[in-house]
Structure formats: structure tokens, C-alpha cells
Write a protein that holds these residues in place. Structure first.
Motif, PDB file in Angstrom:
ATOM      1  N   UNK A  98       0.870  -1.171   0.000  1.00  0.00           N
ATOM      2  CA  UNK A  98       0.000   0.000   0.000  1.00  0.00           C
ATOM      3  C   UNK A  98       0.906   1.219   0.000  1.00  0.00           C
ATOM      4  N   UNK A  99       0.864   1.986  -1.078  1.00  0.00           N
ATOM      5  CA  UNK A  99       1.769   3.117  -1.249  1.00  0.00           C
ATOM      6  C   UNK A  99       1.020   4.438  -1.294  1.00  0.00           C
ATOM      7  N   UNK A 100       1.706   5.467  -0.834  1.00  0.00           N
ATOM      8  CA  UNK A 100       1.169   6.820  -0.935  1.00  0.00           C
ATOM      9  C   UNK A 100       1.879   7.559  -2.071  1.00  0.00           C
ATOM     10  N   UNK A 101       2.011   6.837  -3.192  1.00  0.00           N
ATOM     11  CA  UNK A 101       2.521   7.348  -4.455  1.00  0.00           C
ATOM     12  C   UNK A 101       2.050   6.386  -5.532  1.00  0.00           C
ATOM     13  N   UNK A 102       2.254   6.748  -6.788  1.00  0.00           N
ATOM     14  CA  UNK A 102       1.822   5.904  -7.897  1.00  0.00           C
ATOM     15  C   UNK A 102       2.651   6.249  -9.123  1.00  0.00           C
ATOM     16  N   UNK A 103       2.426   5.547 -10.235  1.00  0.00           N
ATOM     17  CA  UNK A 103       3.102   5.950 -11.466  1.00  0.00           C
ATOM     18  C   UNK A 103       2.698   7.368 -11.896  1.00  0.00           C
ATOM     19  N   UNK A 104       1.564   7.840 -11.398  1.00  0.00           N
ATOM     20  CA  UNK A 104       1.059   9.159 -11.781  1.00  0.00           C
ATOM     21  C   UNK A 104       1.360  10.251 -10.765  1.00  0.00           C
ATOM     22  N   UNK A 105       1.906   9.911  -9.600  1.00  0.00           N
ATOM     23  CA  UNK A 105       2.116  10.913  -8.558  1.00  0.00           C
ATOM     24  C   UNK A 105       3.337  10.575  -7.708  1.00  0.00           C
ATOM     25  N   UNK A 106       4.097  11.583  -7.326  1.00  0.00           N
ATOM     26  CA  UNK A 106       5.263  11.350  -6.465  1.00  0.00           C
ATOM     27  C   UNK A 106       4.824  11.006  -5.046  1.00  0.00           C
ATOM     28  N   UNK A 107       5.758  10.541  -4.215  1.00  0.00           N
ATOM     29  CA  UNK A 107       5.409  10.216  -2.827  1.00  0.00           C
ATOM     30  C   UNK A 107       4.813  11.412  -2.085  1.00  0.00           C
ATOM     31  N   UNK A 108       3.783  11.138  -1.302  1.00  0.00           N
ATOM     32  CA  UNK A 108       3.171  12.175  -0.477  1.00  0.00           C
ATOM     33  C   UNK A 108       4.122  12.510   0.665  1.00  0.00           C
ATOM     34  N   UNK A 109       4.070  13.737   1.127  1.00  0.00           N
ATOM     35  CA  UNK A 109       4.896  14.128   2.281  1.00  0.00           C
ATOM     36  C   UNK A 109       4.373  13.445   3.529  1.00  0.00           C
ATOM     37  N   UNK A 110       5.280  13.010   4.372  1.00  0.00           N
ATOM     38  CA  UNK A 110       4.921  12.335   5.608  1.00  0.00           C
ATOM     39  C   UNK A 110       4.552  13.358   6.673  1.00  0.00           C
ATOM     40  N   UNK A 111       3.376  13.167   7.272  1.00  0.00           N
ATOM     41  CA  UNK A 111       2.881  14.105   8.276  1.00  0.00           C
ATOM     42  C   UNK A 111       3.382  13.777   9.676  1.00  0.00           C
ATOM     43  N   UNK A 112       3.732  12.514   9.919  1.00  0.00           N
ATOM     44  CA  UNK A 112       4.156  12.119  11.266  1.00  0.00           C
ATOM     45  C   UNK A 112       5.184  10.991  11.162  1.00  0.00           C
ATOM     46  N   UNK A 113       5.685  10.566  12.297  1.00  0.00           N
ATOM     47  CA  UNK A 113       6.745   9.551  12.327  1.00  0.00           C
ATOM     48  C   UNK A 113       6.289   8.215  11.740  1.00  0.00           C
TER      49      UNK A 113
END
Length: 189
Positions: A98-113
Motif C-alpha cells: 500500500x503506497x502513498x505514491x503511484x506511477x502518476x504521482x510522487x510520494x506524499x509528504x509524511x505528516x508524522x513519524x
């Protein structure tokens, strides 16, 4: 009395609320569908590396690496983080996470540890898959930065069968059962 009248008026609303909170409406989950298809591959000797260490290993019946480390002694003793060396030693045929990025979008910024640790894990999995020339067989995305990614080792003799196994026609998202598209653009092997 006023209190008794209030109780009588509120009782149906409380009952409706209690029913809504406790009622569980089952819905489809694409990971379950993929797991059943992987089980049908009769993958004796093949390994699945996954952050989704519940449904996928249980229903696929594959030997699995829990990349988050909760069910993997090696990872738990190595600080709870999967690493490239361990992945290379085990050489999973399928990597699913389960990723917070995809081929269409860069990694999301991490909000917490916790989010930052999850992001490090998923970026390690993607790095390994890409450097070892795995095929991105499926990227089921609810949003561009909320996806289930499935990589297949192109060097595995049954890679074509595994690519087809992880590509389901109707992939349902875990939270609501809504159907999500596969945005991976990789061709069949």
C-alpha cells in the motif's frame, strides 16, 4: 416528567445510532480477489513480500515476507524495516504494498513519524523492484497518492501467469468496496 419524555423521544435515535455503529456491511476487497488468484497459481517455492500481511498471505497460502515486520522475525530484529539485502536474499516473486505514491504521482509528504516509516518501507520496496527489473503489473489507485502496487519478478519462470493473477477486472478498495482502476501501463510479459 420532562426527563421521561426526553428519553422516550430520544430512544429511537439512540437505537438507530447503535445499529449504525455496530452493523457491519461486508464489501469486496481487491486484495482478497488477488490472493485467491495467486492461490490458484500453485506457487510452491515462490515468495510474496507484502505490507498487506493479512489477506494476501492468508488466502493466497504463499510463503510471505511481512515487510512491515510484525510477522517476520528477521525484519522485527533488524529494527522493523525491510531492507534491500533481505529482499535480495529471499527474492520474492511478487511484491505487493500500500503506497502513498503511484506511477502518476510522487510520494506524499509524511505528516508524522509513523507515516515517514511507512513511506521508507514502501520506497525501499519500489527501489528493489525497479533495480531488479520487476514488472509493475498493477497499480490500483483510489487517488494518485493512495494505491495498492503489485510488482512481479520478470525472471520468475511463471511471471506471465503471476502478472495475470494480480490483474483483476474489478478491484475493490478496502475501505468502501468501491471499484478502482489499474493505472499501471506495463505490457503483458
Amino acid at each position: 416528567t420532562v426527563c421521561a419524555a426526553a428519553v422516550l423521544l430520544l430512544a429511537p435515535a439512540v437505537q438507530d445510532y447503535r445499529h449504525a455503529v455496530t452493523a457491519k456491511v461486508p464489501h469486496r476487497d481487491g486484495r482478497y480477489e488477488v490472493a485467491l488468484r495467486l492461490r490458484d497459481c500453485n506457487a510452491r517455492g515462490l515468495i510474496l513480500a507484502t505490507s498487506e500481511a493479512g489477506l494476501l498471505p492468508l488466502y493466497s497460502r504463499w510463503e510471505s515476507i511481512d515487510t512491515w515486520g510484525l510477522n517476520d522475525v528477521h525484519i522485527a530484529h533488524a529494527g522493523g524495516m525491510v531492507d534491500l539485502t533481505y529482499l535480495a536474499e529471499r527474492r520474492p516473486a511478487v511484491i505487493a504494498f500500500h503506497a502513498f505514491f503511484s506511477p502518476a504521482a510522487p510520494p506524499a509528504r509524511s505528516a508524522n513519524e509513523w507515516d515517514a516509516a511507512w513511506m521508507r518501507q514502501t520506497l525501499t520496496l519500489r527501489q528493489f523492484a525497479e533495480q531488479e527489473r520487476y514488472v509493475l503489473a498493477a497499480a490500483y489507485c483510489r487517488q494518485p497518492q493512495d494505491c495498492h502496487l503489485y510488482y512481479v519478478d520478470s525472471a520468475t519462470p511463471r511471471s506471465r501467469e503471476l502478472v495475470h493473477a494480480v490483474r483483476v477486472d474489478k478491484y475493490a478498495w478496502v475501505e468502501d468496496g468501491g471499484l478502482v482502476p489499474n493505472i499501471a501501463s506495463s505490457p503483458d510479459l
